[in-house]
Design a protein around this motif. Structure first.
Motif, short mmCIF file in Angstrom:
data_model
loop_
_atom_site.label_atom_id
_atom_site.label_comp_id
_atom_site.label_asym_id
_atom_site.label_seq_id
_atom_site.Cartn_x
_atom_site.Cartn_y
_atom_site.Cartn_z
N HIS A 109 -33.78 15.37 0.46
CA HIS A 109 -33.94 16.29 -0.83
C HIS A 109 -32.56 16.75 -1.45
O HIS A 109 -31.94 15.73 -0.99
CB HIS A 109 -34.75 16.83 -0.09
CG HIS A 109 -36.22 17.35 0.18
ND1 HIS A 109 -37.37 16.47 0.58
CD2 HIS A 109 -37.22 17.43 -1.26
CE1 HIS A 109 -38.94 16.10 0.88
NE2 HIS A 109 -38.53 17.22 -0.65
N TYR A 110 -32.44 17.75 -1.16
CA TYR A 110 -31.26 18.26 -1.51
C TYR A 110 -29.35 17.56 -0.67
O TYR A 110 -28.44 16.98 -1.28
CB TYR A 110 -31.00 19.58 -1.07
CG TYR A 110 -30.32 20.99 -2.24
CD1 TYR A 110 -29.01 20.15 -3.23
CD2 TYR A 110 -29.44 22.03 -2.03
CE1 TYR A 110 -28.20 21.33 -3.97
CE2 TYR A 110 -29.26 23.02 -2.87
CZ TYR A 110 -28.64 22.09 -3.71
OH TYR A 110 -27.49 22.78 -4.65
N SER A 111 -29.60 17.53 0.37
CA SER A 111 -29.23 16.53 1.57
C SER A 111 -28.29 15.13 0.66
O SER A 111 -27.13 14.73 0.84
CB SER A 111 -29.01 16.73 2.66
OG SER A 111 -29.40 17.96 3.19
N ALA A 202 -29.05 7.03 7.06
CA ALA A 202 -29.98 6.53 6.70
C ALA A 202 -30.78 8.00 5.79
O ALA A 202 -30.64 9.10 6.41
CB ALA A 202 -31.27 6.53 8.02
N VAL A 203 -30.97 7.51 4.22
CA VAL A 203 -30.95 8.88 3.51
C VAL A 203 -31.75 7.93 2.53
O VAL A 203 -32.01 6.25 2.39
CB VAL A 203 -30.03 8.81 2.85
CG1 VAL A 203 -29.44 7.80 1.56
CG2 VAL A 203 -29.82 10.35 1.33
N SER A 204 -33.19 8.74 1.53
CA SER A 204 -33.44 8.82 0.62
C SER A 204 -32.83 7.69 -0.51
O SER A 204 -31.99 7.99 -0.96
CB SER A 204 -34.48 9.12 0.29
OG SER A 204 -34.13 10.82 0.07
N GLY A 205 -33.12 6.42 -0.92
CA GLY A 205 -32.39 6.08 -2.14
C GLY A 205 -32.77 6.90 -3.47
O GLY A 205 -33.01 8.10 -3.28
N VAL A 206 -31.97 6.77 -4.28
CA VAL A 206 -31.42 7.72 -5.53
C VAL A 206 -32.98 7.67 -5.84
O VAL A 206 -33.21 9.13 -6.09
CB VAL A 206 -31.32 7.27 -6.79
CG1 VAL A 206 -30.64 7.74 -7.83
CG2 VAL A 206 -29.30 6.79 -5.84
N GLU A 207 -33.51 6.94 -6.19
CA GLU A 207 -34.87 7.12 -7.09
C GLU A 207 -36.20 8.10 -6.05
O GLU A 207 -36.39 8.81 -6.23
CB GLU A 207 -35.70 5.23 -6.96
CG GLU A 207 -35.01 4.59 -8.45
CD GLU A 207 -33.71 4.12 -7.62
OE1 GLU A 207 -33.03 4.09 -8.68
OE2 GLU A 207 -33.09 4.01 -6.85
N LEU A 210 -35.02 11.43 -6.21
CA LEU A 210 -35.78 12.40 -7.12
C LEU A 210 -36.87 12.18 -7.39
O LEU A 210 -36.98 13.35 -7.83
CB LEU A 210 -35.61 11.72 -8.34
CG LEU A 210 -34.07 11.15 -9.01
CD1 LEU A 210 -32.85 10.77 -10.19
CD2 LEU A 210 -33.03 12.86 -9.29
N VAL A 211 -37.76 11.52 -7.05
CA VAL A 211 -39.39 11.95 -6.85
C VAL A 211 -39.29 13.01 -6.27
O VAL A 211 -39.45 14.31 -6.56
CB VAL A 211 -40.56 10.39 -6.12
CG1 VAL A 211 -41.65 11.00 -6.13
CG2 VAL A 211 -40.36 9.98 -7.03
N GLU A 212 -38.52 13.10 -4.47
CA GLU A 212 -39.15 13.94 -3.60
C GLU A 212 -38.72 15.37 -3.85
O GLU A 212 -38.84 16.56 -3.65
CB GLU A 212 -38.77 13.71 -2.43
CG GLU A 212 -39.53 12.32 -1.50
CD GLU A 212 -38.60 12.11 -0.51
OE1 GLU A 212 -39.50 11.28 0.82
OE2 GLU A 212 -37.52 12.39 0.34
N CYS A 213 -37.43 14.84 -4.56
CA CYS A 213 -37.08 16.74 -5.36
C CYS A 213 -38.20 17.14 -6.52
O CYS A 213 -37.97 18.11 -6.16
CB CYS A 213 -36.04 16.66 -5.78
SG CYS A 213 -34.58 16.07 -4.32
N ARG A 241 -39.11 1.26 -11.00
CA ARG A 241 -38.59 1.99 -9.49
C ARG A 241 -39.04 3.10 -8.59
O ARG A 241 -40.18 3.18 -8.24
CB ARG A 241 -37.67 1.13 -8.69
CG ARG A 241 -37.41 1.49 -7.13
CD ARG A 241 -36.34 0.58 -6.41
NE ARG A 241 -35.52 1.66 -4.88
CZ ARG A 241 -36.58 1.05 -4.26
NH1 ARG A 241 -37.74 0.02 -4.59
NH2 ARG A 241 -36.75 0.60 -2.74
N MET A 242 -38.25 4.03 -9.43
CA MET A 242 -39.17 5.24 -8.98
C MET A 242 -40.69 6.03 -9.44
O MET A 242 -41.06 6.34 -8.44
CB MET A 242 -38.29 6.71 -10.02
CG MET A 242 -38.72 7.68 -9.84
SD MET A 242 -37.34 8.85 -11.11
CE MET A 242 -37.91 7.98 -12.54
#
Length: 315
Positions: A109-111, A202-207, A210-213, A241-242
């Motif tokens: 998310h925001y982080s 470890a972080v969610s990729g960009v795509e 954006l989905v989770e946000c 991919r998104m």
């Protein structure tokens, strides 16, 4: 603690070996990672075979050795404490500390927007997703959703997790929002370099971010921040991919409309938006949905079929 290590091991090499193994865990040790460091040193011939895990833990916590100290993370709603070990003389990433709360966790998310450079703000809370202990309910079958159900769901405030931990680190009090994710195998996770995190974060990729946000704007600084993130990602976003990640989420509500709204307001091309339209579920196209929960002063985009807060205009 005398006689922890073999006599043939040089004293100056011992802290180096301990910290080298600790770096695998970004120098933040939970009980499981303490065990792995202990096992690695035994296998490499550093530790005497008779040295127990408890003795090794006391050794690395010894003030005389100056290796590690305890850091306590406290859950706000019930005061539950979690203890982690961090180095006495090396800086540690607060993101690494936050991720140590759960195995297979990632920053979200925001982080995640911040770590990917998709926001100019530095979020105060750290948002982390952890493995769900129970499997998620089976995906909803097509046709289950009604407009009344959708209206009701978005008329109430968004729920916030109670699973919030705080810890004090280098003169700052940090909050960690520990969110649950599906017990299914996760896709879309990557690692990014970060200061004082030798193994990366470890972080969610960009795509995926954006989905989770788009799904949970309350953990992303609001719809305005999500729109700005879509603008910043416009030249590099992998739309197919998104959309695959969105499909894999088995969401009940038509969040493809939320994504289409953000892309439209962020100035994406018709060709890019068509990639979303072509992959939207036909059974969800007739619904009118909402960009956020419990909106006041909302407006309707009739072309997309979504209500949105006032002020989210095109470039």
């Amino acid at each position: 603690m005398p006689y922890v290590f073999y006599k043939r091991v040089k004293a100056k090499d011992v802290p180096v070996a301990v910290m080298s193994e600790s770096a695998t865990f970004n120098n933040v040790l939970a009980p499981a990672s303490i065990r792995k460091v202990y096992d690695a040193l035994r296998n490499q011939g550093y530790l005497l075979q008779r040295v127990t895990l408890s003795e090794f833990t006391r050794y690395i916590l010894s003030p005389e050795e100056g290796l590690f100290r305890e850091l306590r993370l406290v859950r706000k709603y019930d005061g539950k404490e979690v203890v982690r070990l961090i180095p006495r003389s090396q800086p540690v990433s607060p993101y690494a500390i936050a991720l140590s709360l759960s195995t297979h966790a990632y920053v979200s998310h925001y982080s995640a927007l911040y770590l990917h450079g998709l926001t100019l703000n530095v979020p105060k809370p750290i948002y982390v997703k952890s493995r769900r202990t129970k499997a998620k309910n089976p995906p909803h079958e097509a046709g289950e959703l009604t407009q009344e159900q959708l209206d009701s769901a978005f008329s109430i405030p968004a729920r916030m997790t109670r699973n919030i931990y705080t810890f004090d680190h280098e003169g700052t009090t940090h909050e960690v929002y520990l969110l649950e994710k599906s017990a299914e195998i996760d896709n879309g996770i990557t690692k990014v370099p970060a200061p004082h995190a030798p193994s990366g974060i470890a972080v969610s990729g960009v795509e995926k971010t954006l989905v989770e946000c788009a799904v949970k704007t309350n953990y992303a600084g609001g719809a305005g921040e999500v729109l700005d993130a879509f603008r910043r990602a416009r030249e590099t976003l992998k739309i197919l991919r998104m959309m695959q990640l969105l499909k894999n989420g088995h969401y009940l509500f038509p969040y493809e409309k939320n994504i289409l709204f953000y892309m439209d307001r962020a100035g994406y091309s018709e060709q890019q938006k068509n990639l979303v339209k072509e992959r939207s579920r036909p059974d969800r196209k007739g619904f009118t949905t909402y960009l956020e929960k419990n909106m006041h002063g909302r407006l309707l985009d009739p072309d997309i079929g979504i209500y949105y807060p006032q002020g989210l205009e095109s470039e």
